[in-house]
Design an enzyme around this catalytic site. Structure first.
Site, PDB file in Angstrom:
ATOM      1  N   LYS A 160      45.204  35.704  27.265  1.00  0.00           N
ATOM      2  CA  LYS A 160      43.781  35.397  27.129  1.00  0.00           C
ATOM      3  C   LYS A 160      43.366  35.914  25.774  1.00  0.00           C
ATOM      4  CE  LYS A 160      42.623  36.311  31.908  1.00  0.00           C
ATOM      5  NZ  LYS A 160      42.147  37.363  32.768  1.00  0.00           N
ATOM      6  N   ARG A 183      45.194  44.545  24.547  1.00  0.00           N
ATOM      7  CA  ARG A 183      45.322  45.210  25.842  1.00  0.00           C
ATOM      8  C   ARG A 183      46.781  45.629  26.013  1.00  0.00           C
ATOM      9  NH1 ARG A 183      45.916  42.802  31.884  1.00  0.00           N
ATOM     10  NH2 ARG A 183      45.773  44.774  32.987  1.00  0.00           N
ATOM     11  N   GLY A 242      42.336  41.131  41.397  1.00  0.00           N
ATOM     12  CA  GLY A 242      42.726  39.937  40.635  1.00  0.00           C
ATOM     13  C   GLY A 242      44.111  39.528  41.072  1.00  0.00           C
ATOM     14  N   ASN A 243      44.968  39.123  40.121  1.00  0.00           N
ATOM     15  CA  ASN A 243      46.382  38.919  40.463  1.00  0.00           C
ATOM     16  C   ASN A 243      47.005  40.262  40.800  1.00  0.00           C
ATOM     17  OD1 ASN A 243      47.260  36.194  40.413  1.00  0.00           O
ATOM     18  ND2 ASN A 243      46.673  36.156  38.260  1.00  0.00           N
ATOM     19  N   GLY A 244      46.848  41.204  39.856  1.00  0.00           N
ATOM     20  CA  GLY A 244      47.104  42.604  40.182  1.00  0.00           C
ATOM     21  C   GLY A 244      45.843  43.125  40.835  1.00  0.00           C
ATOM     22  N   ASP A 255      48.017  32.627  45.628  1.00  0.00           N
ATOM     23  CA  ASP A 255      46.616  32.405  45.265  1.00  0.00           C
ATOM     24  C   ASP A 255      45.729  32.605  46.490  1.00  0.00           C
ATOM     25  OD1 ASP A 255      44.094  31.025  44.708  1.00  0.00           O
ATOM     26  OD2 ASP A 255      45.111  30.330  42.900  1.00  0.00           O
ATOM     27  N   VAL A 287      39.318  37.703  42.922  1.00  0.00           N
ATOM     28  CA  VAL A 287      39.065  37.721  44.364  1.00  0.00           C
ATOM     29  C   VAL A 287      37.765  38.478  44.664  1.00  0.00           C
ATOM     30  CG1 VAL A 287      39.955  38.454  46.619  1.00  0.00           C
ATOM     31  CG2 VAL A 287      41.549  37.614  44.857  1.00  0.00           C
ATOM     32  N   GLU A 319      35.117  38.986  42.907  1.00  0.00           N
ATOM     33  CA  GLU A 319      33.882  38.326  42.483  1.00  0.00           C
ATOM     34  C   GLU A 319      33.597  37.046  43.259  1.00  0.00           C
ATOM     35  OE1 GLU A 319      34.186  37.760  38.173  1.00  0.00           O
ATOM     36  OE2 GLU A 319      34.965  39.797  38.007  1.00  0.00           O
ATOM     37  N   GLU A 333      37.086  42.681  30.666  1.00  0.00           N
ATOM     38  CA  GLU A 333      38.026  43.551  29.957  1.00  0.00           C
ATOM     39  C   GLU A 333      37.980  43.289  28.452  1.00  0.00           C
ATOM     40  OE1 GLU A 333      41.158  42.211  32.746  1.00  0.00           O
ATOM     41  OE2 GLU A 333      41.868  44.281  32.759  1.00  0.00           O
TER      42      GLU A 333
HETATM   43  N1  LIG Z   1      36.654  31.375  44.969  1.00  0.00           N
HETATM   44  C1  LIG Z   1      37.705  32.183  45.147  1.00  0.00           C
HETATM   45  N2  LIG Z   1      38.000  32.666  46.373  1.00  0.00           N
HETATM   46  C2  LIG Z   1      39.055  33.470  46.571  1.00  0.00           C
HETATM   47  N3  LIG Z   1      39.867  33.884  45.585  1.00  0.00           N
HETATM   48  C3  LIG Z   1      39.620  33.447  44.340  1.00  0.00           C
HETATM   49  C4  LIG Z   1      38.541  32.590  44.044  1.00  0.00           C
HETATM   50  N4  LIG Z   1      38.545  32.344  42.704  1.00  0.00           N
HETATM   51  C5  LIG Z   1      39.621  33.010  42.197  1.00  0.00           C
HETATM   52  N5  LIG Z   1      40.255  33.684  43.171  1.00  0.00           N
HETATM   53  C6  LIG Z   1      41.496  34.473  43.069  1.00  0.00           C
HETATM   54  O1  LIG Z   1      41.483  35.370  41.991  1.00  0.00           O
HETATM   55  C7  LIG Z   1      42.842  35.680  41.632  1.00  0.00           C
HETATM   56  C8  LIG Z   1      42.974  35.769  40.135  1.00  0.00           C
HETATM   57  O2  LIG Z   1      42.113  36.766  39.672  1.00  0.00           O
HETATM   58  P1  LIG Z   1      41.913  37.055  38.107  1.00  0.00           P
HETATM   59  O3  LIG Z   1      41.031  38.235  37.982  1.00  0.00           O
HETATM   60  O4  LIG Z   1      41.514  35.818  37.416  1.00  0.00           O
HETATM   61  O5  LIG Z   1      43.403  37.426  37.730  1.00  0.00           O
HETATM   62  P2  LIG Z   1      44.104  38.026  36.467  1.00  0.00           P
HETATM   63  O6  LIG Z   1      44.672  39.321  36.943  1.00  0.00           O
HETATM   64  O7  LIG Z   1      45.166  37.042  36.109  1.00  0.00           O
HETATM   65  O8  LIG Z   1      43.070  38.226  35.377  1.00  0.00           O
HETATM   66  C9  LIG Z   1      43.712  34.595  42.271  1.00  0.00           C
HETATM   67  O9  LIG Z   1      44.416  35.134  43.362  1.00  0.00           O
HETATM   68  C10 LIG Z   1      42.689  33.588  42.780  1.00  0.00           C
HETATM   69  O10 LIG Z   1      43.121  32.998  43.960  1.00  0.00           O
HETATM   70  C1  LIG Z   2      48.095  46.265  35.422  1.00  0.00           C
HETATM   71  C2  LIG Z   2      48.032  44.951  36.099  1.00  0.00           C
HETATM   72  O1  LIG Z   2      48.408  44.822  37.244  1.00  0.00           O
HETATM   73  O2  LIG Z   2      47.502  43.937  35.393  1.00  0.00           O
HETATM   74  P1  LIG Z   2      47.261  42.425  35.901  1.00  0.00           P
HETATM   75  O3  LIG Z   2      46.328  42.496  37.051  1.00  0.00           O
HETATM   76  O4  LIG Z   2      46.661  41.750  34.694  1.00  0.00           O
HETATM   77  O5  LIG Z   2      48.615  41.892  36.282  1.00  0.00           O
HETATM   78 MG   LIG Z   3      43.748  40.881  35.361  1.00  0.00          MG
END
Ligand SMILES: Nc1ncnc2c1ncn2[C@@H]1O[C@H](COP(=O)(O)OP(=O)(O)O)[C@@H](O)[C@H]1O
Ligand SMILES: CC(=O)OP(=O)(O)O
Ligand SMILES: [Mg+2]
Length: 368
Positions: A14, A64, A183-185, A255, A304, A306, A354
């Site tokens: 990003k 980052r 998030g993903n993590g 996801d 997730v 938000e 971030e």
């Molecule tokens: N409307 C939603 N409802 C549930 N989960 C969501 C929604 N929108 C995004 N997500 C989830 O958010 C996660 C990604 O979070 P994000 O903060 O973008 O990740 P990253 O760590 O890559 O920055 C994914 O698991 C996605 O399924």
């Molecule tokens: C530290 C870490 O898990 O970062 P991300 O959520 O971006 O994978």
């Molecule tokens: Mg992240």
């Protein structure tokens, strides 16, 4: 000052170009290295970023960096020595630090005269007291091999805790906030007076909450058992617990949106995955209420946190006795404050940023 922020993830980059706090340009390069992805590798992805933005008059690049080890409590200008330190920490963050290193290498080559600044995920957690970072293992081994809790997502936890205190008018030096970065993590953090005092990720971004593809907490005997009894090589066990675990392991989908759809369709595996995910969050909320001696606010953030009213509601269900409740209509609309009027513990949804936090830390460091 014009600042380019690079947030290099395990499979994405990003970027955002700032002038002060204004965004001039931003973008996302995804599925790096996958067939049909936006770029073959991180170096190619970063070349794309550099070609896409106007680098004229750039004052700094903010990177980052997920793992900064024990030494860095703040943003730090990158020289050869720091580059080597980040390289040395690759074994502790194998999914993340290599990506940051390619970003730094490409940016230094293209912009040799522009300061490069590292902002570490670990920095905010340097304030966790010794009893919150030590593992109860052989102390000489721990010391020799740098085995301790470091904690991650610090830039996000710091930003969101501060925004929450502002939103609620809480005194910055005394507010007790539990931040849930999903998030993903995913990780949880207990923040007291703006300082991290506990967090769920450990030596690596692998422990704590259930994640998209990472297991979160497991008994270490799982690893011995898979090796000794199931006969899996150690590399394969690592791959399984980091790439094929979490929601992916339980439901076959990483996801959360897909997991929720399958759950709504009555799929038992998706239902279990959702329940394990939310129960783990609740367990950490309970732990951090105890660590903080009560909380003024609990805040949900990242993809997730938000966007999923379902996860927020399920994670905090049954806690009314502790002063924690959610207003269903406010939650459905993802309002900033989703607890009812007059609640003892306020529950909030605060978007993380971030990249903005990194830009501000870089500016502060260079103006020091
Ligand atoms: N409307 C939603 N409802 C549930 N989960 C969501 C929604 N929108 C995004 N997500 C989830 O958010 C996660 C990604 O979070 P994000 O903060 O973008 O990740 P990253 O760590 O890559 O920055 C994914 O698991 C996605 O399924
Ligand atoms: C530290 C870490 O898990 O970062 P991300 O959520 O971006 O994978
Ligand atoms: Mg992240």
């Amino acid at each position: 000052m014009k600042i380019l922020v690079l947030n290099s993830g395990s499979s994405s980059v990003k970027y955002r170009l700032f002038n002060g706090t204004d965004t001039l340009a931003k973008g996302l390069i995804e599925r790096i290295g996958e067939s049909g992805g936006d770029a073959g590798d991180h170096e190619a992805a970063l070349q794309q970023v550099m070609a896409a933005v106007d680098l004229d008059g750039l004052g700094a690049v903010g990177h980052r960096v997920v793992h900064g080890g024990s030494e860095f409590g703040r943003a730090t200008v990158i020289d050869d020595e720091l580059f080597a330190v980040i390289e040395g920490l690759v074994p502790l963050a194998p999914l993340h630090n290599p990506a940051a290193l390619s970003g730094i290498a490409v940016a230094r080559k293209l912009l040799p005269d522009v300061p490069q600044v590292a902002v570490f995920d670990t920095a905010f957690h340097q304030t966790i007291p010794p009893d919150g970072v030590a593992y109860a293992i052989d102390a000489s081994l721990a010391k020799r091999w740098q085995i301790r809790r470091y904690g991650f997502h610090g830039t996000s936890h710091a930003y969101v805790a501060r925004k929450t205190a502002e939103l609620l008018g809480l005194p910055a030096d005394r507010a007790r906030v539990i931040t849930l970065h999903l998030g993903n993590g995913a990780s949880a953090c207990a923040v007291s007076g703006g300082r991290s005092v506990a967090t769920s990720m450990g030596m690596s971004p692998q422990s704590g909450l259930v994640m998209g593809t990472r297991s979160g907490d497991v008994d270490p005997t799982v690893i011995f058992h898979l090796h000794r009894v199931a006969g899996l090589p150690i590399e394969e066990i690592e791959r399984s617990l980091t790439r094929f675990a979490g929601l992916q392991g339980l439901a076959g989908e990483n996801d959360m949106r897909t997991v929720q759809q399958h759950r709504a369709d009555g799929d038992p595996a998706a239902t279990l995955a959702f329940d394990v995910y939310c129960r783990r969050i609740k367990e950490y909320v309970g732990t951090y209420l105890a660590v903080l001696g009560g909380a003024d606010a609990i805040v949900f953030t990242a993809g997730v946190g938000e966007n999923s009213p379902e996860v927020r509601a399920a994670s905090l269900a049954g806690l009314a006795e502790l002063g924690i409740t959610i207003d269903a209509a406010r939650n459905e609309r993802s309002e900033r404050i989703i607890s009812p009027e007059g609640a003892r513990v306020r529950v909030c949804v605060v978007p993380t940023d971030e990249e903005l936090e990194i830009a501000q830390q870089v500016t502060a460091e260079l103006q020091k």
